[in-house]
Design a protein around this motif. Sequence first.
Motif, PDB file in Angstrom:
ATOM      1  N   ALA A 228      24.156  27.254  19.713  1.00  0.00           N
ATOM      2  CA  ALA A 228      24.808  26.887  18.448  1.00  0.00           C
ATOM      3  C   ALA A 228      25.856  25.807  18.671  1.00  0.00           C
ATOM      4  N   GLN A 229      26.606  25.905  19.774  1.00  0.00           N
ATOM      5  CA  GLN A 229      27.611  24.886  20.092  1.00  0.00           C
ATOM      6  C   GLN A 229      26.960  23.543  20.392  1.00  0.00           C
ATOM      7  N   HIS A 230      25.846  23.577  21.128  1.00  0.00           N
ATOM      8  CA  HIS A 230      25.135  22.335  21.450  1.00  0.00           C
ATOM      9  C   HIS A 230      24.609  21.660  20.183  1.00  0.00           C
ATOM     10  N   LEU A 231      24.107  22.456  19.260  1.00  0.00           N
ATOM     11  CA  LEU A 231      23.602  21.899  18.003  1.00  0.00           C
ATOM     12  C   LEU A 231      24.728  21.216  17.230  1.00  0.00           C
ATOM     13  N   LYS A 232      25.868  21.856  17.186  1.00  0.00           N
ATOM     14  CA  LYS A 232      27.028  21.285  16.500  1.00  0.00           C
ATOM     15  C   LYS A 232      27.497  20.012  17.198  1.00  0.00           C
TER      16      LYS A 232
END
Length: 293
Positions: A228-232
Amino acid sequence: MLYSMTGFGKATAEIAGKKVTVEVKSLNSKQADIAVRMPSSLREHELAMRTRVAETLLRGKIDLTITVESTAAEALQTINVAALKAYKEQLERLGDELGIDTPSGTEWYTLLMRFPDSMKTETVSDADDSEVKAAMKALDEALGSLTAHRRAEGEKLEDFFAERVKRIADRLAEVPKYEGERVQRVRERMEEGLTNISGIDFDRSRLEQELFFYIEKFDITEEKQRLAQHLKYFIETMQADGSQGKKLGFIAQEMGREINTLGSKSNHSELQKLVVMMKDELEQIKEQVLNVM
């Protein structure tokens, strides 16, 4: 904001008796790879032009083509009389030797003009200051046009990436609804396996303890959070200024690691389907990231 490495730009500049045309085309490449085609009259200024192209476009397989055409009537191509005369004499001798008829009258003109070197152009001298300035002006305009083209293509890439990232995020949001079922299935299989072994009594509290450690190995909480952090971060980087292609490629690699780990830990058919769908979206991202400056 993103810029594609694919683009095309063209510009012209006219001075007394001459027209300068500059065309610049770029494709994706890891660094600036510049190929130049220009008249010999401008060759001494090639380094300065290469520098300007590299500073403006930064990366890409770049083709720079510069042509100089004469617009003055007196400087147009002229018939190469000496060459045509030599061709005519050779053909006449050949006709005598072979005993065949040679052309006559206007037939000679039609035949001779087909030969190479039938037209000639005066030798081009070194470019004067006005021609160099015109070439530089056209180069800047062509680079500006190509940059605008790159930006337009970059906007399309932004929409493409945003949609793929959203799809991955949507699949990730579906993961929790299968996690409880996954744990329950693992528990049931272990208990069933122990029950089917006759003549063995087992400590249920010890089973719970071992089950806890076993299930902990398949915990995917950290993988979900990191993905989720990578997507953001991917979206934030995409919206930042400057050349972001390489950074987006690195982020995509990290996204791939987390998705692969989710797949290896899933131990559930529906989760594995979600992982496959996320991988498909990620592969499309990786393919297009190669075209980002």
